[in-house]
Scaffold this motif. Structure first.
Motif, PDB file in Angstrom:
ATOM      1  N   VAL A  83       0.855  -1.187   0.000  1.00 37.20           N
ATOM      2  CA  VAL A  83       0.000   0.000   0.000  1.00 37.20           C
ATOM      3  C   VAL A  83       0.892   1.238   0.000  1.00 37.20           C
ATOM      4  O   VAL A  83       1.729   1.400   0.883  1.00 37.20           O
ATOM      5  N   PHE A  84       0.695   2.098  -0.989  1.00 34.22           N
ATOM      6  CA  PHE A  84       1.475   3.330  -1.065  1.00 34.22           C
ATOM      7  C   PHE A  84       0.652   4.557  -0.698  1.00 34.22           C
ATOM      8  O   PHE A  84       1.197   5.575  -0.302  1.00 34.22           O
ATOM      9  N   ALA A  85      -0.660   4.473  -0.817  1.00 32.36           N
ATOM     10  CA  ALA A  85      -1.542   5.579  -0.413  1.00 32.36           C
ATOM     11  C   ALA A  85      -2.933   5.019  -0.178  1.00 32.36           C
ATOM     12  O   ALA A  85      -3.357   4.071  -0.855  1.00 32.36           O
ATOM     13  N   GLY A  86      -3.649   5.591   0.799  1.00 31.22           N
ATOM     14  CA  GLY A  86      -4.994   5.152   1.098  1.00 31.22           C
ATOM     15  C   GLY A  86      -5.054   4.132   2.226  1.00 31.22           C
ATOM     16  O   GLY A  86      -4.032   3.789   2.828  1.00 31.22           O
ATOM     17  N   PHE A  87      -6.258   3.643   2.490  1.00 27.92           N
ATOM     18  CA  PHE A  87      -6.504   2.643   3.525  1.00 27.92           C
ATOM     19  C   PHE A  87      -7.019   1.362   2.879  1.00 27.92           C
ATOM     20  O   PHE A  87      -7.933   1.406   2.050  1.00 27.92           O
ATOM     21  N   ALA A  88      -6.465   0.237   3.286  1.00 27.89           N
ATOM     22  CA  ALA A  88      -6.979  -1.073   2.898  1.00 27.89           C
ATOM     23  C   ALA A  88      -7.183  -1.884   4.169  1.00 27.89           C
ATOM     24  O   ALA A  88      -6.907  -1.409   5.275  1.00 27.89           O
ATOM     25  N   SER A  89      -7.656  -3.114   4.028  1.00 22.92           N
ATOM     26  CA  SER A  89      -7.906  -3.927   5.219  1.00 22.92           C
ATOM     27  C   SER A  89      -7.684  -5.401   4.931  1.00 22.92           C
ATOM     28  O   SER A  89      -7.824  -5.864   3.796  1.00 22.92           O
ATOM     29  N   ARG A  90      -7.320  -6.114   5.983  1.00 23.90           N
ATOM     30  CA  ARG A  90      -7.388  -7.567   5.999  1.00 23.90           C
ATOM     31  C   ARG A  90      -8.732  -7.906   6.646  1.00 23.90           C
ATOM     32  O   ARG A  90      -9.083  -7.321   7.672  1.00 23.90           O
ATOM     33  N   PHE A  91      -9.456  -8.886   6.088  1.00 22.58           N
ATOM     34  CA  PHE A  91     -10.760  -9.198   6.673  1.00 22.58           C
ATOM     35  C   PHE A  91     -11.169 -10.635   6.381  1.00 22.58           C
ATOM     36  O   PHE A  91     -10.665 -11.287   5.471  1.00 22.58           O
ATOM     37  N   LYS A  92     -12.087 -11.115   7.200  1.00 27.94           N
ATOM     38  CA  LYS A  92     -12.783 -12.371   6.967  1.00 27.94           C
ATOM     39  C   LYS A  92     -14.267 -12.055   6.823  1.00 27.94           C
ATOM     40  O   LYS A  92     -14.768 -11.125   7.440  1.00 27.94           O
ATOM     41  N   ARG A  93     -14.970 -12.861   6.010  1.00 27.28           N
ATOM     42  CA  ARG A  93     -16.391 -12.651   5.812  1.00 27.28           C
ATOM     43  C   ARG A  93     -17.146 -13.974   5.945  1.00 27.28           C
ATOM     44  O   ARG A  93     -16.708 -14.996   5.408  1.00 27.28           O
ATOM     45  N   ARG A  94     -18.242 -13.930   6.662  1.00 28.41           N
ATOM     46  CA  ARG A  94     -19.079 -15.121   6.823  1.00 28.41           C
ATOM     47  C   ARG A  94     -20.011 -15.275   5.619  1.00 28.41           C
ATOM     48  O   ARG A  94     -20.184 -14.352   4.820  1.00 28.41           O
ATOM     49  N   LEU A  95     -20.618 -16.464   5.499  1.00 30.38           N
ATOM     50  CA  LEU A  95     -21.551 -16.704   4.406  1.00 30.38           C
ATOM     51  C   LEU A  95     -22.714 -15.720   4.456  1.00 30.38           C
ATOM     52  O   LEU A  95     -23.305 -15.376   3.433  1.00 30.38           O
ATOM     53  N   ARG A  99     -18.785  -9.060   7.995  1.00 24.71           N
ATOM     54  CA  ARG A  99     -17.340  -8.901   7.830  1.00 24.71           C
ATOM     55  C   ARG A  99     -16.688  -8.580   9.165  1.00 24.71           C
ATOM     56  O   ARG A  99     -17.226  -7.840   9.972  1.00 24.71           O
ATOM     57  N   GLN A 100     -15.503  -9.164   9.380  1.00 26.04           N
ATOM     58  CA  GLN A 100     -14.673  -8.790  10.521  1.00 26.04           C
ATOM     59  C   GLN A 100     -13.341  -8.287   9.975  1.00 26.04           C
ATOM     60  O   GLN A 100     -12.595  -9.044   9.350  1.00 26.04           O
ATOM     61  N   ILE A 101     -13.058  -7.006  10.189  1.00 25.04           N
ATOM     62  CA  ILE A 101     -11.770  -6.452   9.767  1.00 25.04           C
ATOM     63  C   ILE A 101     -10.711  -6.856  10.780  1.00 25.04           C
ATOM     64  O   ILE A 101     -10.869  -6.638  11.980  1.00 25.04           O
ATOM     65  N   LEU A 102      -9.642  -7.459  10.294  1.00 27.91           N
ATOM     66  CA  LEU A 102      -8.572  -7.965  11.143  1.00 27.91           C
ATOM     67  C   LEU A 102      -7.432  -6.974  11.294  1.00 27.91           C
ATOM     68  O   LEU A 102      -6.668  -7.052  12.256  1.00 27.91           O
ATOM     69  N   ALA A 103      -7.295  -6.064  10.332  1.00 25.72           N
ATOM     70  CA  ALA A 103      -6.205  -5.082  10.378  1.00 25.72           C
ATOM     71  C   ALA A 103      -6.486  -3.998   9.355  1.00 25.72           C
ATOM     72  O   ALA A 103      -7.061  -4.267   8.294  1.00 25.72           O
ATOM     73  N   TYR A 104      -6.087  -2.783   9.683  1.00 21.93           N
ATOM     74  CA  TYR A 104      -6.056  -1.707   8.702  1.00 21.93           C
ATOM     75  C   TYR A 104      -4.655  -1.675   8.093  1.00 21.93           C
ATOM     76  O   TYR A 104      -3.651  -1.725   8.814  1.00 21.93           O
ATOM     77  N   LEU A 105      -4.597  -1.568   6.775  1.00 23.34           N
ATOM     78  CA  LEU A 105      -3.324  -1.403   6.077  1.00 23.34           C
ATOM     79  C   LEU A 105      -3.230   0.044   5.621  1.00 23.34           C
ATOM     80  O   LEU A 105      -4.094   0.530   4.883  1.00 23.34           O
ATOM     81  N   ILE A 106      -2.207   0.731   6.084  1.00 23.05           N
ATOM     82  CA  ILE A 106      -1.982   2.129   5.740  1.00 23.05           C
ATOM     83  C   ILE A 106      -0.723   2.211   4.881  1.00 23.05           C
ATOM     84  O   ILE A 106      -0.030   1.202   4.687  1.00 23.05           O
ATOM     85  N   PRO A 107      -0.395   3.372   4.324  1.00 19.95           N
ATOM     86  CA  PRO A 107       0.791   3.468   3.473  1.00 19.95           C
ATOM     87  C   PRO A 107       2.043   2.904   4.137  1.00 19.95           C
ATOM     88  O   PRO A 107       2.340   3.183   5.294  1.00 19.95           O
ATOM     89  N   GLY A 108       2.756   2.089   3.376  1.00 23.65           N
ATOM     90  CA  GLY A 108       3.946   1.418   3.879  1.00 23.65           C
ATOM     91  C   GLY A 108       3.693  -0.008   4.323  1.00 23.65           C
ATOM     92  O   GLY A 108       4.632  -0.775   4.504  1.00 23.65           O
ATOM     93  N   TYR A 119       2.244 -19.484   0.069  1.00 26.62           N
ATOM     94  CA  TYR A 119       1.139 -19.955   0.901  1.00 26.62           C
ATOM     95  C   TYR A 119      -0.134 -19.184   0.560  1.00 26.62           C
ATOM     96  O   TYR A 119      -0.091 -17.985   0.287  1.00 26.62           O
ATOM     97  N   PRO A 120      -1.288 -19.866   0.621  1.00 27.34           N
ATOM     98  CA  PRO A 120      -2.554 -19.147   0.427  1.00 27.34           C
ATOM     99  C   PRO A 120      -2.878 -18.299   1.651  1.00 27.34           C
ATOM    100  O   PRO A 120      -2.504 -18.636   2.776  1.00 27.34           O
ATOM    101  N   LEU A 121      -3.578 -17.201   1.430  1.00 21.66           N
ATOM    102  CA  LEU A 121      -4.011 -16.347   2.532  1.00 21.66           C
ATOM    103  C   LEU A 121      -5.209 -16.974   3.237  1.00 21.66           C
ATOM    104  O   LEU A 121      -6.069 -17.565   2.592  1.00 21.66           O
ATOM    105  N   ASP A 122      -5.265 -16.828   4.552  1.00 25.41           N
ATOM    106  CA  ASP A 122      -6.432 -17.297   5.307  1.00 25.41           C
ATOM    107  C   ASP A 122      -7.428 -16.163   5.513  1.00 25.41           C
ATOM    108  O   ASP A 122      -8.333 -16.267   6.324  1.00 25.41           O
ATOM    109  N   HIS A 123      -7.251 -15.066   4.776  1.00 27.83           N
ATOM    110  CA  HIS A 123      -8.154 -13.919   4.834  1.00 27.83           C
ATOM    111  C   HIS A 123      -8.093 -13.211   3.485  1.00 27.83           C
ATOM    112  O   HIS A 123      -7.307 -13.604   2.619  1.00 27.83           O
ATOM    113  N   ALA A 124      -8.930 -12.217   3.284  1.00 30.61           N
ATOM    114  CA  ALA A 124      -8.925 -11.435   2.054  1.00 30.61           C
ATOM    115  C   ALA A 124      -8.389 -10.038   2.338  1.00 30.61           C
ATOM    116  O   ALA A 124      -8.343  -9.592   3.488  1.00 30.61           O
TER     117      ALA A 124
END
Length: 263
Positions: A83-95, A99-108, A119-124
């Motif tokens: 991530v170079f700019a903006g906010f993203a997130s790691r999250f899991k989603r139920r059927l 949604r449960q956000i596990l982390a905010y990803l900020i620049p850097g 390895y595959p990710l256990d979250h999106a």
């Protein structure tokens, strides 16, 4: 239903950000690439060649619209996602769609699990705002780490901080009230953004919706709204547009029992 940014509900943040580890240099020019170098320089001092190598990642940066899924759960990304700019997130989603956000990803911040280990990710991973994202191919990323051991060391230390942050988020949801966990998250964001030069004088931009906050805090949208209003009434935070300001940083940290050592 699209949720309005929390700015419309007049939340706020504040607090003086602490000086980064090793007194890392301020970003030059304020660009997103310098933000990445600035963050890593806080974990292990970088050389001029290290910083130039990180500058070389600009060729992979592309604009990405908000609410774009960058990596699906169970997928293997053959690139490092930065991530170079903006906010993203790691999250899991139920059927059910919850949604449960596990982390905010900020620049850097980045995700390199697939690039390093296959390895595959256990979250999106999804953008929460309009972002600038780099997808660095595995071969280029591994070459960068091999040629620049200080960058590799800084990334290892950054991962330790990410793991500690995940544990703190777990404790936040499990042991703190809605008011306390919200205060803690605001203190944490101020600290993190301050370390990359994107917060000053207790202020920073937080262009998230109440839903983005609720899904990270384990609260309902209504509860988040009430908590933000309570923090405002108590004179702890204020808001103009999407600009959050912490009016009483010491009181907010005391309320949250916030200690920044895990970052």
């Amino acid at each position: 239903m699209t949720l309005a940014p929390i700015a419309l509900m007049d939340p706020a943040v504040s607090g003086a950000a602490r000086v980064p580890r090793h007194l890392a240099r301020a970003p030059e020019g304020g660009g997103p690439v310098c933000t990445l170098a600035h963050k890593l320089d806080g974990f292990a001092p970088l050389t001029g060649q290290d910083r130039a190598a990180l500058e070389g990642l600009t060729g992979y940066v592309r604009p990405v619209e908000r609410h774009t899924v960058l990596v699906e759960q169970e997928c293997v990304a053959n690139y490092a996602l930065i991530v170079f700019a903006g906010f993203a997130s790691r999250f899991k989603r139920r059927l059910s769609g919850r949604r449960q956000i596990l982390a905010y990803l900020i620049p850097g911040d980045l995700c390199d699990r697939g690039a390093l280990h296959g390895y595959p990710l256990d979250h999106a991973i999804e953008t929460l705002t309009d972002c600038r994202i780099a997808k660095v191919p595995r071969t280029a990323y591994l070459d960068l780490l091999g040629r620049h051991p200080r960058v590799a060391l800084a990334l290892q230390r950054a991962r330790l901080a990410e793991e500690a942050t995940a544990r703190e988020w777990m404790a936040n949801i499990g042991m703190r009230s809605g008011l306390e966990r919200t205060a803690h998250l605001l203190c944490e964001l101020l600290e993190r953004l301050g370390r990359i030069g994107q917060a000053s004088d207790g202020q920073f931009d937080l262009p998230l919706t109440q839903g983005d906050l609720a899904d990270a805090l384990g609260l309902s949208n209504v509860h988040v709204n009430r908590v933000l209003q309570a923090l405002r009434r108590d004179g702890l935070i204020s808001l103009r547009g999407s600009r959050l300001r912490i009016l009483a940083p010491r009181r907010l940290r005391q309320l949250a029992e916030f200690e920044a050592g895990y970052l």
